[in-house]
Design an enzyme around this catalytic site. Structure first.
Site, PDB file in Angstrom:
ATOM      1  N   TYR A 168      12.300  -0.134  -3.922  1.00 16.49           N
ATOM      2  CA  TYR A 168      11.435   0.829  -3.234  1.00 16.49           C
ATOM      3  C   TYR A 168      11.693   0.795  -1.732  1.00 16.49           C
ATOM      4  CZ  TYR A 168       7.104   2.909  -1.440  1.00 16.49           C
ATOM      5  OH  TYR A 168       6.186   3.681  -0.766  1.00 16.49           O
ATOM      6  N   LYS A 219      13.149   3.817   0.704  1.00 18.52           N
ATOM      7  CA  LYS A 219      12.392   4.328   1.851  1.00 18.52           C
ATOM      8  C   LYS A 219      13.146   4.093   3.165  1.00 18.52           C
ATOM      9  CE  LYS A 219       8.796   5.963  -0.303  1.00 18.52           C
ATOM     10  NZ  LYS A 219       8.447   7.409  -0.252  1.00 18.52           N
ATOM     11  N   ILE A 275      -2.224   2.688   2.512  1.00 20.93           N
ATOM     12  CA  ILE A 275      -3.094   3.853   2.351  1.00 20.93           C
ATOM     13  C   ILE A 275      -3.892   3.716   1.060  1.00 20.93           C
ATOM     14  CG2 ILE A 275      -3.197   6.369   2.228  1.00 20.93           C
ATOM     15  CD1 ILE A 275      -2.049   5.262   4.860  1.00 20.93           C
TER      16      ILE A 275
END
Length: 234
Positions: free
Chosen positions: A142, A146, A175
């Site tokens: 991941y 990114k 978040i």
């Protein structure tokens, strides 16, 4: 009315972005791959249009965007993650992460750019992650995807700037979305203590950043990484 295409448009962050852009006057195309009911409900709510395609399938991307027509703003938000040891992630899962998070963004950008370049105008915003800036243990694939988005942003921004097209990246911090329901209250408190501002981010924080970067207020900003993370990564 300007058209905005938001990939992964009915997830937590995607939904907030779609609602904000609709409020800013865009005709919003809400992309989804599987969540048809949710996407159509959101599209109805904001007066937009739900469009189904998998960003990792280039043929599907080209077909869908050709149907949409010229896109003024592309927000590459679609993404998936997997928390596990790097040596335990299967090649199939690793490929899916890269195909969705990085190649998916490239597929969409490459397709919308044909019309943007003709018009000498356009805006592309890639949603990366703070882990793309500093890396995360047990999220190696991941993080790599990114980080790739950040490099992609910088290189593409240089290439298309002469055509009046801006390309920027937003790197969210922690978040609060449904994805984080896996954490216990104790774990969440430990994470919060690592955030200098002492609060968790919300999808609204990212949506506001997207709206700013997309606006004329940011007309002299391109190739930049806007970190929206409460100071967690500086």
């Amino acid at each position: 009315m300007n058209k905005a295409l938001v990939t992964g448009g009915c997830g937590g962050i995607g939904e907030a972005i779609c609602k904000k852009l609709a409020n800013e006057g865009y005709s919003v195309y809400v992309n989804y791959a599987h969540s048809k009911d949710k996407a159509e409900k959101l599209a109805t709510e904001i007066g937009g249009i739900a469009v189904c395609f998998d960003v990792s399938d280039n043929n599907a991307v080209v077909s869908a965007i050709n149907d949409i027509g010229r896109v003024d703003l592309l927000v590459n938000n679609a993404g998936i993650s997997e928390i596990d040891l790097f040596t335990s992630i299967s090649n199939k899962k690793a490929d899916k992460i890269l195909d969705t998070n990085l190649r998916g963004a490239m597929n969409c950008a490459r397709t919308v750019l044909h019309e943007m370049i003709k018009a000498k105008s356009g805006n592309i915003i890639n949603i990366s992650s703070m882990w793309g800036q500093c890396g995360a243990s047990c999220e190696v694939d991941y993080s790599a995807s990114k980080a790739g988005l950040i490099g992609f942003t910088k290189a593409l921004a240089k290439e298309v700037a002469p055509s009046g097209i801006r390309v920027n990246c937003i790197a969210p911090g922690f978040i609060m979305t449904e994805m984080n329901n896996r954490f216990t209250e104790e774990e969440l408190e430990m994470i919060r203590e690592e955030i200098p501002l002492g609060i968790f981010g919300t999808p609204k924080h990212i949506a506001e950043a997207v709206a700013f970067i997309a606006s004329d207020k940011a007309e002299y900003i391109t190739g930049q990484i806007l970190a929206v993370n409460g100071g967690m990564v500086i």
